[in-house]
Design a protein around this motif. Structure first.
Motif, PDB file in Angstrom:
ATOM      1  N   LEU A 175      29.117  43.143  39.064  1.00 47.49           N
ATOM      2  CA  LEU A 175      29.172  43.936  37.831  1.00 47.49           C
ATOM      3  C   LEU A 175      30.434  44.784  37.779  1.00 47.49           C
ATOM      4  CD1 LEU A 175      27.853  45.153  35.255  1.00 47.49           C
ATOM      5  CD2 LEU A 175      26.698  46.792  36.751  1.00 47.49           C
ATOM      6  N   THR A 178      33.574  42.498  37.387  1.00 44.88           N
ATOM      7  CA  THR A 178      33.676  41.754  36.124  1.00 44.88           C
ATOM      8  C   THR A 178      33.873  42.645  34.910  1.00 44.88           C
ATOM      9  OG1 THR A 178      32.206  40.070  37.068  1.00 44.88           O
ATOM     10  CG2 THR A 178      32.545  40.031  34.670  1.00 44.88           C
ATOM     11  N   PHE A 179      33.180  43.783  34.884  1.00 45.22           N
ATOM     12  CA  PHE A 179      33.150  44.572  33.656  1.00 45.22           C
ATOM     13  C   PHE A 179      33.882  45.917  33.728  1.00 45.22           C
ATOM     14  CE2 PHE A 179      29.284  41.934  33.499  1.00 45.22           C
ATOM     15  CZ  PHE A 179      29.513  41.274  32.308  1.00 45.22           C
ATOM     16  N   LEU A 180      34.171  46.400  34.917  1.00 45.00           N
ATOM     17  CA  LEU A 180      34.759  47.742  35.022  1.00 45.00           C
ATOM     18  C   LEU A 180      36.203  47.740  35.500  1.00 45.00           C
ATOM     19  CD1 LEU A 180      31.729  49.692  36.567  1.00 45.00           C
ATOM     20  CD2 LEU A 180      32.379  49.473  34.166  1.00 45.00           C
ATOM     21  N   TYR A 181      36.812  46.576  35.588  1.00 49.67           N
ATOM     22  CA  TYR A 181      38.167  46.509  36.116  1.00 49.67           C
ATOM     23  C   TYR A 181      39.179  47.242  35.236  1.00 49.67           C
ATOM     24  CZ  TYR A 181      38.921  42.820  32.659  1.00 49.67           C
ATOM     25  OH  TYR A 181      39.007  42.118  31.484  1.00 49.67           O
TER      26      TYR A 181
END
Length: 237
Positions: A175, A178-181
């Protein structure tokens, strides 16, 4: 894809320190009196030192790098207050899983932060993984003893459930990766919220259990735990 695989493997290995700690707590028949006294206090102290090093060397420095001082202080405070309220709730319902919940409250946000750290190319990513494993070992030890003493769960069920929690850490890492980079402020908030909770746990639940009458080595393990984190920080930088 290779980097995502690295995230999955490292979060899984860090999480597997929980069932490993549980296995260590299970071998009471080797030396029951020693395991219940000096070794237990030493493991608790090791976890306290690792938690403190995670806060001081990774979570707070990286968490404050993207936030204003006011927001950073607020996030840290909210993390501590959140853990306090959780602690009060668990005491009221008299749950035998308070240590388990506290362990998850640390492990999940740290795994998310670890995934995000790899995605952003942070030099502290491997250090975060090491510190998560160091703290999960004693937390798994304590959570196993708490569940075993306060419930009718079989040892094998407790240990297998800890393995499942390790898989949850991998999902959290995915998570974050994938989503917080590209959301560094959100990652910083997560780090500081976790830091506030960890600091509360150290002084509320862990530090009071370190001291043992007529034994002086357990507090030294807190130094060892912090030293491991310091060494990793120096090697990275």
């Amino acid at each position: 894809m290779d980097l995502l695989f690295t995230v999955i493997v490292l979060t899984l290995l860090s999480g597997l320190a929980m069932p490993f700690g549980a296995l260590l707590a299970k071998i009471e028949h080797l030396h029951p009196s020693w395991l219940k006294s000096e070794l237990r206090h030493s493991i608790i102290a090791l976890g306290a030192g690792a938690l403190l090093s995670a806060v001081a060397l990774v979570l707070v420095p990286e968490g404050t790098s993207n936030l204003s001082p006011l927001v950073a202080c607020l996030a840290l405070t909210l993390g501590g207050v959140g853990f306090m309220l959780l602690d009060i709730l668990l005491k009221k319902i008299n749950s035998p899983a308070s240590q388990l919940v506290a362990m998850l409250a640390d492990f999940i946000p740290e795994s998310i932060a670890l995934g995000a750290a790899f995605a952003t190319g942070s030099s502290s990513a491997y250090l975060i993984a090491l510190l998560i494993a160091l703290q999960n070992l004693p937390e798994g030890f304590n959570a196993y003893r708490e569940l075993k003493d306060g419930s009718s769960m079989k040892s094998v069920i407790i240990i297998l459930s800890f393995v499942g929690l390790a898989l949850l850490g991998s999902l959290s890492g995915i998570l974050g990766y994938t989503f917080l980079y590209d959301l560094p402020k959100v990652v910083s908030l997560i780090m500081l919220l976790a830091s506030g909770g960890i600091l509360y746990s150290i002084f509320q639940d862990i530090a009071p259990q370190v001291r043992l009458e007529k034994h002086w080595s357990p507090p030294l393990w807190a130094v060892f735990g912090f030293m491991f984190g310091m060494l990793g920080h120096m090697l990275v930088h």
